[in-house]
Design an enzyme around this catalytic site. Structure first.
Site, PDB file in Angstrom:
ATOM      1  N   LEU A 125       0.816  -1.215   0.000  1.00 27.36           N
ATOM      2  CA  LEU A 125       0.000   0.000   0.000  1.00 27.36           C
ATOM      3  C   LEU A 125       0.849   1.264   0.000  1.00 27.36           C
ATOM      4  O   LEU A 125       1.918   1.324   0.613  1.00 27.36           O
ATOM      5  CB  LEU A 125      -0.928  -0.016   1.216  1.00 27.36           C
ATOM      6  CG  LEU A 125      -1.868  -1.219   1.333  1.00 27.36           C
ATOM      7  CD1 LEU A 125      -2.754  -1.079   2.561  1.00 27.36           C
ATOM      8  CD2 LEU A 125      -2.710  -1.376   0.070  1.00 27.36           C
TER       9      LEU A 125
ATOM     10  N   HIS B 115      -3.433   4.315  -2.514  1.00 27.10           N
ATOM     11  CA  HIS B 115      -4.453   3.452  -1.921  1.00 27.10           C
ATOM     12  C   HIS B 115      -5.202   4.166  -0.801  1.00 27.10           C
ATOM     13  O   HIS B 115      -6.419   4.035  -0.657  1.00 27.10           O
ATOM     14  CB  HIS B 115      -3.816   2.175  -1.363  1.00 27.10           C
ATOM     15  CG  HIS B 115      -3.175   1.307  -2.401  1.00 27.10           C
ATOM     16  ND1 HIS B 115      -1.810   1.122  -2.459  1.00 27.10           N
ATOM     17  CD2 HIS B 115      -3.702   0.590  -3.423  1.00 27.10           C
ATOM     18  CE1 HIS B 115      -1.531   0.310  -3.464  1.00 27.10           C
ATOM     19  NE2 HIS B 115      -2.656  -0.030  -4.070  1.00 27.10           N
TER      20      HIS B 115
ATOM     21  N   ARG C  26       4.813  -0.951  -7.882  1.00 25.92           N
ATOM     22  CA  ARG C  26       6.012  -1.389  -8.609  1.00 25.92           C
ATOM     23  C   ARG C  26       7.111  -0.334  -8.607  1.00 25.92           C
ATOM     24  O   ARG C  26       8.250  -0.638  -9.010  1.00 25.92           O
ATOM     25  CB  ARG C  26       5.639  -1.752 -10.053  1.00 25.92           C
ATOM     26  CG  ARG C  26       4.833  -3.049 -10.168  1.00 25.92           C
ATOM     27  CD  ARG C  26       4.627  -3.453 -11.628  1.00 25.92           C
ATOM     28  NE  ARG C  26       4.081  -4.789 -11.765  1.00 25.92           N
ATOM     29  CZ  ARG C  26       2.786  -5.071 -11.875  1.00 25.92           C
ATOM     30  NH1 ARG C  26       1.892  -4.079 -11.856  1.00 25.92           N
ATOM     31  NH2 ARG C  26       2.378  -6.318 -11.996  1.00 25.92           N
TER      32      ARG C  26
END
Length: 559
Positions: A36, A40, A197
């Site tokens: 997270l 988010h 990522r």
């Protein structure tokens, strides 16, 4: 903040969901794959704020979905840190986290799972052309979560734009009982879109990655110009130059394209058959469409070292127009005014304009049913609408302040006759279209989406049953101090007016073919507004038209 409940098994989720139902709490869900970040948490905040009437129970799901990873992708090394994620959601005020193992979602194993096949037309471009099966995996797991959780609302980020369009279509086509809401991409200071990522990137790669959003922003004016040029080759040249710029900046381009934001059809060339779909039809050549009011998506996927990054920009040719039509008594004026404030758009009450003219016709003693008697009264008409500081609308006609006067039963009884005259429709429609030339407004009436603003970005048909509209009309009359007829008589009057509005020769009441429907029976005003926001954001997302920092009000006039 209280400790969120950690639910690892379907049975625990079932018990938690049942407790929320017993408490009368709506359930809002933020689906994630963990790792997270602030993006988010922005979704969590949006989920919390989406239920102003009844506080919602907030559930965040964490599941690294194996179905959406192709062989050779980063499923095995995708970042997983449940403890760190729980700490972040604890600070965000999440009520529960559903973090199942794969076997909990797929008890029979992946091989025996029934899978959803999203519309091929939405999956043949952008990521879908390069990640065969990806959106099938996304849609399958999201539908599985909807079935298990039975949420009232799910919130997604606009960063994964193609995914959002696929999921909206799946939910709509299958009539899944859930509302979807989206939130703008959250970015770092240098513009890089937040992504789980991003933690793969080395310091040097991180500096290179920031060139992606910077190059997209710099190219946006040239892309918009190419779209409006009418030259099919212009866009290809601009995108070619942008590809060269990205490659020179150390990024390997997987794809770069400009597509219609909702259909995802390329603006520059026919698309190849979707990879992995043997049933894909051969595409036909397609010229780039002209830059009509609407949205285009400039989208890219690049590799920075071994890390795959996606980003996009939404391009609009003007500020949006929202057209809300529907029969009398559906509550359009109240909710349209509030919706305009929520979106930071101007409010255009076309019904008030027709009522104002009707008031003037009656005041002059003219026959409302006679076009010959009404036409002279249109000359030198000085009509203006404005919003006061508190959001109330003020109507002025030829120096008379008539805000309350246009709501009398006498005006209500005569307005359909006045509005049916071709001269009236022509004069007021032209005035309304002048007001909307630059966009940026919410308009309501009976033919706004068909006759006044047929190119509106959003068209909504708002209605209610005759019984509900009669009940509301009685309440409105009572509040204004007028005599209230029997409900049966009000229902008869409403049915007669509906028939007149639908059957008149000039500008009859009808639903635009591309309108979104909203039936308001049983909904509070605030609930109707929330659903209108959801409908608008299907067509005009936050990234294209951000919500205002605070309520705005602006005048509208015939000048």
């Amino acid at each position: 903040m209280s400790e969120p409940a950690l639910l690892r098994r379907r049975q625990a989720l079932h018990h938690w969901r049942r407790r929320q139902a017993e408490a009368g709490r709506p359930v809002h869900v933020v689906p994630t794959m963990g790792a997270l970040h602030e993006g988010h948490l922005a979704l969590v905040r949006a989920a919390r704020e989406a239920s102003p009437c009844r506080p919602a129970a907030l559930l965040l799901t964490i599941f690294v979905n194996p179905l959406q990873f192709a062989p050779g992708e980063d499923f095995d090394r995708y970042p997983r840190d449940l403890e760190a994620d729980l700490e972040r959601v604890r600070e965000a005020g999440v009520d529960a986290v559903f973090a199942p193992e794969t076997g909990e979602l797929f008890p029979g194993g992946e091989g025996s799972l029934t899978r959803l096949l999203p519309p091929e037309t939405l999956c043949r471009s952008l990521c879908g052309a390069h990640r065969p099966g990806h959106f099938e995996g996304v849609a399958t797991v999201v539908a599985r979560l909807i079935a298990l959780i039975r949420p009232d609302l799910m919130v997604f980020g606009e960063k994964d734009w193609q995914q959002l369009q696929v999921l909206r279509r799946v939910v709509g086509d299958l009539a899944l009982p859930v509302r979807l809401r989206s939130c703008a991409t959250v970015r770092e200071v240098d513009g890089l879109a937040l992504s789980s990522r991003n933690r793969y990137l080395s310091a040097a790669e991180r500096r290179l990655a920031s060139g992606l959003p910077r190059s997209l922003r710099r190219a946006a004016p040239a892309v918009a110009g190419a779209l409006g040029s009418g030259d099919p080759g212009a866009l290809a040249r601009v995108l070619g130059d942008l590809t060269s710029e990205l490659e020179a900046g150390g990024l390997r381009v997987e794809y770069l394209d400009c597509v219609d934001a909702h259909s995802l059809v390329s603006h520059r060339q026919a698309l190849p058959p979707l990879a992995g779909r043997p049933d894909s039809p051969e595409p036909s050549p397609r010229a780039a469409p002209p830059a009509t009011p609407g949205m285009a998506l400039l989208a890219a996927a690049v590799h920075c070292g071994p890390t795959r990054l996606i980003d996009h920009l939404l391009l609009m040719s003007r500020a949006p127009i929202v057209a809300i039509d529907g029969p009398a008594g559906a509550g359009k004026s109240t909710v349209t005014r509030a919706l305009a404030s929520r979106l930071g758009l101007l409010y255009l009450d076309t019904g008030a304009m027709y009522r104002a003219l009707t008031w003037w016709v009656l005041r002059q003693g003219a026959d409302a049913a006679s076009a010959a008697a009404v036409a002279p009264l249109l000359r030198d008409l000085d009509l203006s609408l404005s919003l006061e500081a508190g959001g109330a609308q003020r109507v002025t006609l030829n120096g008379h302040e008539i805000t309350d006067a246009i709501r009398t039963p006498e005006v209500t009884a005569a307005v359909s006759h006045v509005a049916a005259h071709a001269c009236v429709r022509e004069a007021l429609t032209a005035q309304q279209q002048r007001m909307g030339q630059r966009g940026g407004l919410v308009a309501e009436g009976r033919d706004v989406g068909t006759a006044v603003f047929p190119d509106a970005e959003v068209k909504i048909f708002l209605t209610a049953t005759v019984a509900e509209r009669a009940r509301r009309r009685a309440g409105d009359l009572r509040e204004r101090g007028f005599e209230v007829p029997e409900l049966a008589l009000l229902e008869q009057q409403i049915e007669e007016r509906d028939h007149l509005d639908r059957s008149r020769e000039v500008a009859p009441l009808r639903r635009a073919d591309d309108a979104l429907d909203l039936i308001t029976d049983g909904l509070t005003v605030e609930e109707v507004i929330e659903r209108l926001v959801d409908l608008v954001r299907q067509r005009v997302p936050e990234e294209a038209w951000p919500p205002p920092a605070e309520d705005q009000s602006s005048p509208l006039s015939n000048t």
